[in-house]
Design an enzyme around this catalytic site. Structure first.
Site, mmCIF file in Angstrom:
data_model
loop_
_atom_site.group_PDB
_atom_site.id
_atom_site.type_symbol
_atom_site.label_atom_id
_atom_site.label_comp_id
_atom_site.label_asym_id
_atom_site.label_seq_id
_atom_site.Cartn_x
_atom_site.Cartn_y
_atom_site.Cartn_z
ATOM 1 C CE LYS A 1 -28.134 0.773 29.488
ATOM 2 N NZ LYS A 1 -26.796 1.205 29.891
ATOM 3 C CG ASN B 1 -25.416 -2.600 26.427
ATOM 4 O OD1 ASN B 1 -25.207 -3.796 26.234
ATOM 5 N ND2 ASN B 1 -24.488 -1.686 26.253
ATOM 6 C CG ASP C 1 -23.108 0.032 29.207
ATOM 7 O OD1 ASP C 1 -22.782 0.550 28.131
ATOM 8 O OD2 ASP C 1 -24.221 0.198 29.741
ATOM 9 N N GLY D 1 -20.772 7.165 42.750
ATOM 10 C CA GLY D 1 -22.126 6.889 42.268
ATOM 11 C C GLY D 1 -22.450 5.409 42.422
ATOM 12 C CB ALA D 2 -24.487 3.535 44.236
ATOM 13 N N GLY D 3 -25.468 3.951 40.684
ATOM 14 C CA GLY D 3 -26.603 3.677 39.799
ATOM 15 C C GLY D 3 -26.294 2.561 38.812
ATOM 16 N N GLY D 4 -26.982 2.590 37.658
ATOM 17 C CA GLY D 4 -26.860 1.519 36.661
ATOM 18 C C GLY D 4 -25.463 1.410 36.077
ATOM 19 C CE1 TYR E 1 -22.925 10.472 25.452
ATOM 20 C CE2 TYR E 1 -22.496 8.728 27.052
ATOM 21 C CZ TYR E 1 -23.363 9.375 26.191
ATOM 22 O OH TYR E 1 -24.659 8.952 26.066
ATOM 23 N N GLY F 1 -15.978 9.631 28.941
ATOM 24 C CA GLY F 1 -16.605 8.358 28.581
ATOM 25 C C GLY F 1 -16.883 8.168 27.101
HETATM 26 P P1 NAP Z 1 -28.257 6.435 37.243
HETATM 27 O O1 NAP Z 1 -28.613 4.998 37.204
HETATM 28 O O2 NAP Z 1 -29.318 7.466 37.348
HETATM 29 O O3 NAP Z 1 -27.214 6.621 38.478
HETATM 30 C C1 NAP Z 1 -26.647 7.876 38.757
HETATM 31 C C2 NAP Z 1 -25.895 7.826 40.077
HETATM 32 O O4 NAP Z 1 -25.383 9.145 40.325
HETATM 33 C C3 NAP Z 1 -26.779 7.476 41.288
HETATM 34 O O5 NAP Z 1 -25.995 6.831 42.257
HETATM 35 C C4 NAP Z 1 -27.206 8.858 41.784
HETATM 36 O O6 NAP Z 1 -27.524 8.903 43.153
HETATM 37 C C5 NAP Z 1 -25.919 9.632 41.567
HETATM 38 N N1 NAP Z 1 -26.187 11.065 41.464
HETATM 39 C C6 NAP Z 1 -27.057 11.685 40.639
HETATM 40 N N2 NAP Z 1 -27.007 13.019 40.853
HETATM 41 C C7 NAP Z 1 -26.104 13.227 41.844
HETATM 42 C C8 NAP Z 1 -25.640 14.381 42.541
HETATM 43 N N3 NAP Z 1 -26.095 15.598 42.230
HETATM 44 N N4 NAP Z 1 -24.704 14.231 43.512
HETATM 45 C C9 NAP Z 1 -24.249 12.996 43.832
HETATM 46 N N5 NAP Z 1 -24.653 11.847 43.217
HETATM 47 C C10 NAP Z 1 -25.576 11.968 42.251
HETATM 48 O O7 NAP Z 1 -27.419 6.838 35.951
HETATM 49 P P2 NAP Z 1 -26.399 5.912 35.140
HETATM 50 O O8 NAP Z 1 -27.107 5.205 34.056
HETATM 51 O O9 NAP Z 1 -25.635 5.117 36.138
HETATM 52 O O10 NAP Z 1 -25.455 6.995 34.412
HETATM 53 C C11 NAP Z 1 -24.536 7.784 35.141
HETATM 54 C C12 NAP Z 1 -23.687 8.593 34.158
HETATM 55 O O11 NAP Z 1 -22.887 7.709 33.373
HETATM 56 C C13 NAP Z 1 -24.526 9.406 33.159
HETATM 57 O O12 NAP Z 1 -23.921 10.669 32.972
HETATM 58 C C14 NAP Z 1 -24.451 8.596 31.881
HETATM 59 O O13 NAP Z 1 -24.553 9.402 30.718
HETATM 60 C C15 NAP Z 1 -23.041 8.013 32.009
HETATM 61 N N6 NAP Z 1 -22.894 6.766 31.238
HETATM 62 C C16 NAP Z 1 -21.932 6.743 30.275
HETATM 63 C C17 NAP Z 1 -21.744 5.603 29.533
HETATM 64 C C18 NAP Z 1 -20.670 5.586 28.467
HETATM 65 O O14 NAP Z 1 -20.732 4.744 27.567
HETATM 66 N N7 NAP Z 1 -19.693 6.474 28.560
HETATM 67 C C19 NAP Z 1 -22.534 4.469 29.765
HETATM 68 C C20 NAP Z 1 -23.512 4.515 30.780
HETATM 69 C C21 NAP Z 1 -23.684 5.685 31.497
HETATM 70 P P3 NAP Z 1 -28.998 8.485 43.690
HETATM 71 O O15 NAP Z 1 -29.097 7.011 43.506
HETATM 72 O O16 NAP Z 1 -28.955 8.922 45.109
HETATM 73 O O17 NAP Z 1 -29.977 9.239 42.844
#
Ligand code: NAP
Length: 293
Positions: free
Chosen positions: A74, A95, A110, A133-136, A231, A252
Site C-alpha cells: 500500500k 488501496n 479504506d 492498534g497503530a498500524g496501517g 471481518y 469489518g
Molecule cells: P498492521 O499494519 O499489521 O497493524 C496491526 C496493529 O495491531 C499494530 O499496531 C500491531 O502492533 C497491533 N497488534 C498486532 N498484534 C497485536 C497483539 N497481539 N496485541 C496487541 N496489538 C497487536 O495491520 P493492519 O493492516 O492495520 O490490519 C489490522 C486489522 O484490520 C487486520 O485484522 C485486518 O484484516 C483488518 N482490516 C480490515 C479492513 C476492512 O475492510 N474491514 C481493512 C483493513 C484492515 P505492533 O505495531 O506493535 O506490531
C-alpha cells in the site's frame, strides 16, 4: 454502461485468502458487465520488479481498468503514481489505482469505507473515539474519524509507534490525539469518556478467534459502540462480548464491502450493487471459515 470489458485486479502478497475477486466479480455479473478481477501476487521484496511497473503500464494503456493494492504494497506503490486523492496523501497509503485525465492516480477507500459503514452503528455524533492498534488500518481510521471531527485516543502495545502516528495527524485534529498503552489500568482510566471503540489490531482474526483486544477482566466502556475491523470471522469475540453486554457492535465485513464499492465506482462510474457485493462477501467469509476449520 461500459462498451468494453472491465479488467480489474489486486496486487499484494499473499493473496490466497482475498475475498476481493468474489466481491467484484459478483458486482460485474449483477450489472451485466463483461469483465474480470485477477490476483497479482507480488512478493514483498519485488516491488521494483518489472511486473509491477508493467501492471501500471497496463492501466495507462487501458488494458487494465484499475487495480486494488493490499499488504504489503500500500505504501510501496506511491512512487509509481502521478497523483493522489487528499485521503491517500494524508494517510500515505493507497488501496485503489485508477486513470484520471491520462494520469495514474491513487486513492485510499479504506477511510471513507470505514466512515460510511460506521453510520450503521448507533453512536453520538462527535463522540470521543478510541482506536486499538497503530498500524496501517489505524491510520485510515484515524484520518476518517478526525475528518469527521471526533476527539480520538489511540491505545497500542507499542505507545511509541502510536505517538508517531498521532504526531503525523495532530495538524488535522481539533483536539490533541491522546496516546496510551493497550493495558487494563490505562484503558480503565478513560473508559467512561469513550463513545466508540474501534479495533484496528488483528486480535480475534481467524485462526486466532479466541483472542480479543479488550482485556478480559475490564468491562467494555459502558456508553460505547464497538466497531471491529476484523471481518473473518464475521462475529469476533469482541463483537460477541459487546452484544452480550448490550453494546451495539459490528465487524469489518461492511467496511470491506464499502471500500470495494467505492473502488468499483471509481473504476466504472456506476453505482456499486452493494447488497450483491455484501452477499458475495458473506458467502466467501463462510467458505473461508469452513476451510480453515
Ligand atoms: P498492521 O499494519 O499489521 O497493524 C496491526 C496493529 O495491531 C499494530 O499496531 C500491531 O502492533 C497491533 N497488534 C498486532 N498484534 C497485536 C497483539 N497481539 N496485541 C496487541 N496489538 C497487536 O495491520 P493492519 O493492516 O492495520 O490490519 C489490522 C486489522 O484490520 C487486520 O485484522 C485486518 O484484516 C483488518 N482490516 C480490515 C479492513 C476492512 O475492510 N474491514 C481493512 C483493513 C484492515 P505492533 O505495531 O506493535 O506490531
Amino acid at each position: 454502461m461500459p462498451e468494453h470489458c472491465i479488467n480489474l485486479g489486486l496486487i499484494g502478497w499473499p493473496l490466497e485468502h482475498s475475498m476481493s475477486p468474489q466481491i467484484h466479480q459478483a458486482a460485474l455479473h449483477k450489472l451485466g458487465i463483461c469483465g474480470n478481477y485477477r490476483l497479482f501476487a507480488i512478493e514483498p521484496n519485488n516491488i521494483m520488479d518489472i511486473a509491477i511497473s508493467d501492471l501500471f503500464d497496463h492501466v495507462v494503456s487501458g488494458e487494465l481498468t484499475g487495480l486494488n493494492i493490499t499488504l504489503p504494497h500500500k505504501q510501496n506503490v506511491l512512487p509509481f503514481l502521478s497523483d493522489l486523492t487528499p485521503a491517500a496523501a494524508h494517510i500515505g497509503a493507497v488501496n485503489t489505482v485508477f486513470l484520471e485525465d491520462g494520469l495514474l492516480k491513487g486513492d485510499n477507500t479504506d477511510a471513507a469505507g470505514f466512515l460510511n459503514d460506521l453510520a450503521h452503528l448507533p453512536f453520538v455524533e462527535l463522540t470521543p473515539a478510541l482506536i486499538l492498534g497503530a498500524g496501517g488500518a489505524a491510520r485510515a481510521v484515524l484520518f476518517s474519524l478526525l475528518e469527521a471531527g471526533h476527539p480520538v485516543s489511540i491505545a497500542a502495545r507499542n505507545p511509541t509507534k502510536a505517538q508517531t502516528l498521532a504526531d503525523s495527524f495532530n495538524s488535522i485534529a481539533k483536539t490533541p490525539i491522546q496516546v496510551l498503552p493497550l493495558e487494563d489500568h490505562a484503558l480503565a482510566q478513560i473508559s467512561n469518556t469513550i463513545g466508540l471503540v474501534v479495533n484496528a489490531t488483528p486480535l480475534g482474526m481467524s485462526p486466532n478467534i479466541e483472542t480479543c483486544p479488550w482485556p478480559e477482566t475490564l468491562p467494555l466502556p459502558v456508553n460505547a459502540s464497538i466497531y471491529d475491523l476484523v471481518y473473518n470471522p464475521a462475529d469476533t469475540l469482541l463483537v460477541r462480548r459487546a452484544r452480550q453486554s448490550g453494546r451495539p457492535a459490528c465487524s469489518g465485513l461492511g467496511m470491506l464491502v464499502e471500500q470495494a464499492s467505492l473502488a468499483f465506482e471509481r473504476w466504472t462510474g456506476l453505482a456499486a450493487p452493494r447488497e450483491t457485493m455484501k452477499q458475495a462477501a458473506q458467502q466467501a467469509s463462510k467458505l473461508s471459515m469452513n476451510t480453515s476449520l
